[in-house]
Design an enzyme around this catalytic site. Structure first.
Site, PDB file in Angstrom:
ATOM      1  N   VAL A   1      -5.880   3.003   1.583  1.00 32.43           N
ATOM      2  CA  VAL A   1      -7.039   2.262   2.096  1.00 32.43           C
ATOM      3  C   VAL A   1      -7.866   1.743   0.919  1.00 32.43           C
ATOM      4  O   VAL A   1      -9.038   1.410   1.083  1.00 32.43           O
ATOM      5  CB  VAL A   1      -7.913   3.133   3.027  1.00 32.43           C
ATOM      6  CG1 VAL A   1      -7.189   3.435   4.323  1.00 32.43           C
ATOM      7  CG2 VAL A   1      -8.349   4.432   2.332  1.00 32.43           C
ATOM      8  N   ALA A   2      -7.251   1.678  -0.257  1.00 36.19           N
ATOM      9  CA  ALA A   2      -7.934   1.210  -1.461  1.00 36.19           C
ATOM     10  C   ALA A   2      -7.742  -0.292  -1.607  1.00 36.19           C
ATOM     11  O   ALA A   2      -8.405  -1.084  -0.940  1.00 36.19           O
ATOM     12  CB  ALA A   2      -7.407   1.973  -2.681  1.00 36.19           C
ATOM     13  N   ARG A   3      -6.820  -0.697  -2.448  1.00 32.46           N
ATOM     14  CA  ARG A   3      -6.409  -2.084  -2.608  1.00 32.46           C
ATOM     15  C   ARG A   3      -4.894  -2.100  -2.784  1.00 32.46           C
ATOM     16  O   ARG A   3      -4.307  -1.160  -3.339  1.00 32.46           O
ATOM     17  CB  ARG A   3      -7.091  -2.735  -3.829  1.00 32.46           C
ATOM     18  CG  ARG A   3      -8.568  -3.045  -3.635  1.00 32.46           C
ATOM     19  CD  ARG A   3      -8.787  -4.121  -2.590  1.00 32.46           C
ATOM     20  NE  ARG A   3     -10.196  -4.500  -2.445  1.00 32.46           N
ATOM     21  CZ  ARG A   3     -11.037  -3.949  -1.575  1.00 32.46           C
ATOM     22  NH1 ARG A   3     -10.603  -2.963  -0.787  1.00 32.46           N
ATOM     23  NH2 ARG A   3     -12.277  -4.373  -1.492  1.00 32.46           N
TER      24      ARG A   3
ATOM     25  N   ASP B   1      -3.191   0.030   4.924  1.00 33.55           N
ATOM     26  CA  ASP B   1      -4.203  -0.877   5.465  1.00 33.55           C
ATOM     27  C   ASP B   1      -4.416  -2.047   4.511  1.00 33.55           C
ATOM     28  O   ASP B   1      -5.062  -3.023   4.861  1.00 33.55           O
ATOM     29  CB  ASP B   1      -5.530  -0.135   5.682  1.00 33.55           C
ATOM     30  CG  ASP B   1      -6.535  -0.978   6.453  1.00 33.55           C
ATOM     31  OD1 ASP B   1      -6.184  -1.464   7.545  1.00 33.55           O
ATOM     32  OD2 ASP B   1      -7.670  -1.156   5.953  1.00 33.55           O
TER      33      ASP B   1
ATOM     34  N   GLU C   1      -1.454  -9.906  -0.024  1.00 38.49           N
ATOM     35  CA  GLU C   1      -2.243  -9.799   1.206  1.00 38.49           C
ATOM     36  C   GLU C   1      -2.854 -11.153   1.528  1.00 38.49           C
ATOM     37  O   GLU C   1      -3.478 -11.747   0.641  1.00 38.49           O
ATOM     38  CB  GLU C   1      -3.333  -8.752   1.016  1.00 38.49           C
ATOM     39  CG  GLU C   1      -4.093  -8.412   2.282  1.00 38.49           C
ATOM     40  CD  GLU C   1      -5.076  -7.264   2.071  1.00 38.49           C
ATOM     41  OE1 GLU C   1      -6.265  -7.468   2.410  1.00 38.49           O
ATOM     42  OE2 GLU C   1      -4.673  -6.196   1.569  1.00 38.49           O
TER      43      GLU C   1
ATOM     44  N   HIS D   1      -5.783  -4.686   7.033  1.00 37.20           N
ATOM     45  CA  HIS D   1      -7.025  -4.496   6.279  1.00 37.20           C
ATOM     46  C   HIS D   1      -8.230  -4.407   7.228  1.00 37.20           C
ATOM     47  O   HIS D   1      -9.240  -5.098   7.051  1.00 37.20           O
ATOM     48  CB  HIS D   1      -7.227  -5.638   5.275  1.00 37.20           C
ATOM     49  CG  HIS D   1      -8.093  -5.239   4.112  1.00 37.20           C
ATOM     50  ND1 HIS D   1      -7.969  -5.791   2.855  1.00 37.20           N
ATOM     51  CD2 HIS D   1      -9.100  -4.347   4.008  1.00 37.20           C
ATOM     52  CE1 HIS D   1      -8.868  -5.272   2.041  1.00 37.20           C
ATOM     53  NE2 HIS D   1      -9.573  -4.383   2.715  1.00 37.20           N
TER      54      HIS D   1
ATOM     55  N   SER E   1      -9.387  -1.131   8.427  1.00 33.88           N
ATOM     56  CA  SER E   1      -9.965   0.210   8.495  1.00 33.88           C
ATOM     57  C   SER E   1     -11.475   0.173   8.275  1.00 33.88           C
ATOM     58  O   SER E   1     -12.189   1.099   8.666  1.00 33.88           O
ATOM     59  CB  SER E   1      -9.309   1.127   7.462  1.00 33.88           C
ATOM     60  OG  SER E   1      -9.590   0.694   6.142  1.00 33.88           O
TER      61      SER E   1
END
Length: 319
Positions: free
Chosen positions: A235-237, A261, A266, A285, A287
């Site tokens: 859930v970071a990058r 996520d 992206e 993306h 979350s």
């Protein structure tokens, strides 16, 4: 500055599909004695920022910044500020704050939800339901597993907090491990201690900012170090993980599964092989979405308006 100049201007860009006018309304509730304006168009933005001491929004470019003669604080509505013209803001001695802490509860829940999905193999149950197939499958337990959380900011701490009661061992990874943290143990981002933590990890949660240290942090070497039945949750990058190496690990049984996520690239292209892997769960993306987003953000900004008036240190200041 004229008598009818706004105290706070909310820029027009929305996020998470929720009108930014709701953000302006939340600020008005918390600042009843201040003039809070919502700039709905590019023209209104240019006109309103000219005399406003505080501007709040997702982004501001150098062209709009040049119009903001009285600006003292730009309250960014995102946790990340790498997209902002930080040098230009700093050169003009304009304070910048971010939305750190706003996402803690919702992303924490998102992470724990994914841990439970993989622990109990609920995604396999879903697939069998789609096929109307009544056939038992084996699952795991989250209890007694080791969860490593990379990044102990607001989101990482929220994850750890929500793991209380599940009976897990927890390892935290942060830049300054000597400061400790809410996990059972804390290590740094590199060296033997980090490698040892990966080797003991059942669930690897990435909740760190994207920096020169964390870019490509998880690649083939790290995925070879984690046990093959480990699960990665990001859930970071997307760039924190090497995508090709992740594909290699998921396809070759070097990793039991991944919940992403965020991805690199992206948005994830329609023909990308990650979409077709049964052991990879992908969310777009999202979350960070929560119905409380603007409310929590308004709490921070309203408090900073007060602090700005009193000359006090600003909450979440990054510049």
């Amino acid at each position: 500055m004229t008598d009818d100049s706004p105290d706070v201007v909310v820029l027009r860009k929305s996020t998470h599909g929720v009108p930014v006018s709701e953000y302006a309304d939340e600020l008005r509730e918390r600042l009843p004695d201040r003039d809070v304006r919502h700039a709905r168009t590019p023209t209104e933005e240019r006109e309103l920022v000219a005399d406003a001491p505080v501007v709040a929004g997702m982004e501001i470019d150098e062209a709009l910044l040049a119009e903001a003669d009285e600006l003292e604080l730009f309250a960014c509505a995102y946790a990340g500020t790498g997209h902002l013209p930080l040098s230009a803001l700093e050169d003009r001695d304009i304070a910048v704050t971010n939305a750190s802490g706003v996402h803690g509860p919702n992303i924490g829940e998102h992470v724990v939800g994914n841990l439970l999905v993989f622990a109990r193999r609920l995604h396999e149950g879903w697939r069998r339901q789609q096929r109307r197939e009544w056939r038992h499958f084996r699952a795991h337990e989250l209890q007694d597993s080791t969860v490593t959380v990379v990044g102990l900011g607001a989101i990482g701490k929220s994850v750890v907090e929500r793991l209380q009661g599940f009976g897990v061992e927890s390892i935290g990874v942060r830049y300054t491990p000597e400061k400790g943290g809410p996990t059972d143990e804390v290590v740094g981002f590199e060296g033997p201690e980090f490698e040892d933590a990966l080797a003991r990890t059942d669930y690897l949660v990435l909740a760190c900012p994207l920096t020169e240290t964390t870019r490509g942090l998880i690649g083939e070497a790290e995925l070879k170090t984690t046990p093959p039945d480990a699960v990665l949750v990001n859930v970071a990058r997307g760039q924190v993980v090497d995508t090709d190496d992740l594909l290699w690990a998921l396809r070759g049984n070097h990793l039991r599964g991944a919940a992403l996520d965020v991805t690199d690239p992206e948005p994830l292209p329609e023909d990308h092989p990650l979409w077709n892997l049964e052991n990879c769960l992908i969310t777009p993306h999202c979350s960070g979405h929560t119905p409380e987003y603007y409310s929590r953000l308004a709490d921070i900004v309203a408090e900073n308006v007060r602090r700005l008036d009193e000359g006090e240190q600003l909450e979440n200041r990054v510049v």
